[in-house]
Enzyme design. Sequence first.
Site, PDB file in Angstrom:
ATOM      1  N   ASP A  16     -51.382 -18.316  31.919  1.00  0.00           N
ATOM      2  CA  ASP A  16     -51.943 -17.033  32.315  1.00  0.00           C
ATOM      3  C   ASP A  16     -53.053 -16.527  31.406  1.00  0.00           C
ATOM      4  O   ASP A  16     -54.098 -16.083  31.869  1.00  0.00           O
ATOM      5  CB  ASP A  16     -50.788 -16.016  32.273  1.00  0.00           C
ATOM      6  CG  ASP A  16     -50.657 -15.313  33.591  1.00  0.00           C
ATOM      7  OD1 ASP A  16     -50.980 -15.943  34.627  1.00  0.00           O
ATOM      8  OD2 ASP A  16     -50.237 -14.146  33.578  1.00  0.00           O
ATOM      9  N   LEU A  17     -52.794 -16.607  30.083  1.00  0.00           N
ATOM     10  CA  LEU A  17     -53.770 -16.088  29.119  1.00  0.00           C
ATOM     11  C   LEU A  17     -55.087 -16.842  29.248  1.00  0.00           C
ATOM     12  O   LEU A  17     -56.167 -16.261  29.217  1.00  0.00           O
ATOM     13  CB  LEU A  17     -53.221 -16.218  27.685  1.00  0.00           C
ATOM     14  CG  LEU A  17     -54.131 -15.634  26.617  1.00  0.00           C
ATOM     15  CD1 LEU A  17     -54.076 -14.103  26.629  1.00  0.00           C
ATOM     16  CD2 LEU A  17     -53.762 -16.144  25.222  1.00  0.00           C
ATOM     17  N   LEU A 182     -57.689  -6.448  17.117  1.00  0.00           N
ATOM     18  CA  LEU A 182     -58.763  -6.411  16.121  1.00  0.00           C
ATOM     19  C   LEU A 182     -60.125  -6.690  16.753  1.00  0.00           C
ATOM     20  O   LEU A 182     -61.158  -6.444  16.146  1.00  0.00           O
ATOM     21  CB  LEU A 182     -58.489  -7.413  15.000  1.00  0.00           C
ATOM     22  CG  LEU A 182     -57.339  -7.023  14.071  1.00  0.00           C
ATOM     23  CD1 LEU A 182     -57.146  -8.086  12.998  1.00  0.00           C
ATOM     24  CD2 LEU A 182     -57.592  -5.669  13.427  1.00  0.00           C
ATOM     25  N   GLU A 218     -48.127   1.659  28.286  1.00  0.00           N
ATOM     26  CA  GLU A 218     -48.530   0.898  29.473  1.00  0.00           C
ATOM     27  C   GLU A 218     -47.784   1.476  30.666  1.00  0.00           C
ATOM     28  O   GLU A 218     -46.627   1.875  30.531  1.00  0.00           O
ATOM     29  CB  GLU A 218     -48.171  -0.581  29.319  1.00  0.00           C
ATOM     30  CG  GLU A 218     -49.234  -1.358  28.571  1.00  0.00           C
ATOM     31  CD  GLU A 218     -48.926  -2.833  28.375  1.00  0.00           C
ATOM     32  OE1 GLU A 218     -49.848  -3.578  28.040  1.00  0.00           O
ATOM     33  OE2 GLU A 218     -47.755  -3.243  28.544  1.00  0.00           O
ATOM     34  N   HIS A 242     -50.274  -5.306  16.643  1.00  0.00           N
ATOM     35  CA  HIS A 242     -51.412  -4.498  17.087  1.00  0.00           C
ATOM     36  C   HIS A 242     -51.485  -3.136  16.391  1.00  0.00           C
ATOM     37  O   HIS A 242     -52.525  -2.767  15.833  1.00  0.00           O
ATOM     38  CB  HIS A 242     -51.358  -4.274  18.602  1.00  0.00           C
ATOM     39  CG  HIS A 242     -51.300  -5.541  19.407  1.00  0.00           C
ATOM     40  ND1 HIS A 242     -51.866  -6.724  18.980  1.00  0.00           N
ATOM     41  CD2 HIS A 242     -50.748  -5.818  20.619  1.00  0.00           C
ATOM     42  CE1 HIS A 242     -51.654  -7.664  19.887  1.00  0.00           C
ATOM     43  NE2 HIS A 242     -50.982  -7.146  20.894  1.00  0.00           N
TER      44      HIS A 242
HETATM   45  C1  BG6 Z   1     -50.062  -8.316  24.231  1.00  0.00           C
HETATM   46  C2  BG6 Z   1     -48.625  -8.064  24.534  1.00  0.00           C
HETATM   47  O1  BG6 Z   1     -50.211  -8.744  22.914  1.00  0.00           O
HETATM   48  O2  BG6 Z   1     -50.793  -7.130  24.425  1.00  0.00           O
HETATM   49  C3  BG6 Z   1     -48.451  -7.522  25.935  1.00  0.00           C
HETATM   50  O3  BG6 Z   1     -47.889  -9.270  24.400  1.00  0.00           O
HETATM   51  C4  BG6 Z   1     -49.344  -6.330  26.170  1.00  0.00           C
HETATM   52  O4  BG6 Z   1     -47.109  -7.172  26.171  1.00  0.00           O
HETATM   53  C5  BG6 Z   1     -50.770  -6.623  25.736  1.00  0.00           C
HETATM   54  O5  BG6 Z   1     -49.308  -6.015  27.544  1.00  0.00           O
HETATM   55  C6  BG6 Z   1     -51.632  -5.377  25.790  1.00  0.00           C
HETATM   56  O6  BG6 Z   1     -52.970  -5.736  25.581  1.00  0.00           O
HETATM   57  P1  BG6 Z   1     -54.137  -4.852  26.162  1.00  0.00           P
HETATM   58  O7  BG6 Z   1     -55.369  -5.456  25.598  1.00  0.00           O
HETATM   59  O8  BG6 Z   1     -54.063  -4.945  27.658  1.00  0.00           O
HETATM   60  O9  BG6 Z   1     -53.879  -3.457  25.701  1.00  0.00           O
END
Ligand code: BG6
Length: 490
Positions: A16-17, A182, A218, A242
């Site tokens: 997916d990523l 970051l 989220e 994060h």
């Molecule tokens: C990922 C987490 O690191 O960051 C996810 O594993 C999360 O669970 C995502 O949804 C959020 O990233 P962004 O960039 O959409 O805020």
Amino acid sequence: SRESTVSITVVGASGDLAKKKIFPALFALYYEGCLPKHFTIYGYARSKMTTEQLRTTVCQTLTCRIDQSESCGEIIEEFLDRCFYHSGHYNVEEDFAELDKALQQQEVGGRVANRLFYLSIPPDVFVDVVRCASKCASSLKGWMRMIVEKPFGRDLESSAELTRDLKQYLSEEQIFRIDHYLGKELVEDLSVLRFSNLIFEPLWSRQYIRNVQILFSEDFGTEGRGGYFDNYGIIRDIMQNHLLQILALFAMEPPVSMNAEDIRNEKVKVLRSMRPLQLEDVVVGQYKSHVKGGIKYPGYTDDKTVPSNSITPTFAAAALFIDNARWDGVPFLMKAGKALHNRRAEVRVQFRHVPGNLFKRSFGMDLDQATNELVIRVQPDEAIYLKINNKVPGLGMRLDHINLNLLYADRYSREIPDAYERLLLDAIEGERRLFIRSDELDAAWSIFTPLLKALEVRRVAPELYPYGSRGPTGAHYLAAKYHVRWGDVG
Ligand code: BG6
């Protein structure tokens, strides 16, 4: 200088990523003319697939940022011509030897060959891939770098073990530990804001700052990622990486320079000054199903990949402290949750009351509520705004608590690049500023590991909150304990 080639291998290319973030980011870099002249991209995964099939899948996720004209299609074609696929196992050296041959075919013309690997795979195969890929590259003349993405273990010990294993095959300089926060525009901007404006840095301490809040929400649940998530929970998924990275950049001392080592030295220092998190300074929650507007939103344990008795937190609020001269006694509050009422990431800095405020008791304003607050909204609708008190125009004397507002969409016409674009480009260029050093990772785990263990040993039950709500009320009690009001409510 002699020309070089760069091959970028996305290991786990069918995941997916890779589809959602990595290939689109590589294309955006190509589109902007940022990729080196001689580059190739390899997808590597276990799935049997042809290069043609990879190109077809990748193509579906590519968009041209600026123009949607005919040339866009051509640029996509050019890019896809440089993409190849190779299928293989993650732990079979022969499969990597085949990949190596294919890579060598691209590395022709007497150019120095460089290789970047993006490990977009589960952590239990990191070490296998690193072992196989590095053994096959023994004749490589240029550099080899590996981007790895969390989870880096589940706690201090398992993370240190992973680091030790990786270092059997790689040096620290070759390991690029990504934290995509970051790479976000406003997270990078934190240092610019602090260190290039006179008006912030002098206020950046316990003397003027009452508390700092780092908030993440989220408006969707785990959505099919429950299998991964249940092993980790929100504290490992969002807070330990994060949000803590944002905190470190926010709170570090001014670095000697903006070089990677100087910045990372300061981040390590501030992380090491933090108290390990205590159970009584944390509230955990888990979302439950909720019916709204005739639609039933599923609870966390309704996810088929999650055990029905799971106590994994999908929400957490925490109060952290930095025991140094600058921040002694200032609560740093974090809040992170899934399936809440909105999607947002922001930093809120609440300043102290104005001493001896002349306007305190009159003029129609409760100044306890009207202290200055600086908000850095990382997403969505990137913005920086400062809450100040102002006189309402007119003959009377009435005060108004308003925002001085920098809304990126109004000020800048350029679209904000995705975090992965910046980070991939930095990895290609060997810029390590936005990647996590191993001592930094250790320091980050040291803050959270005792808490994570206590939560598991005591089987602390999360407070349930309805899908789409503002999360457990326990978060308010936690904040109140430190005389803090969450900035994102009301
Ligand atoms: C990922 C987490 O690191 O960051 C996810 O594993 C999360 O669970 C995502 O949804 C959020 O990233 P962004 O960039 O959409 O805020």
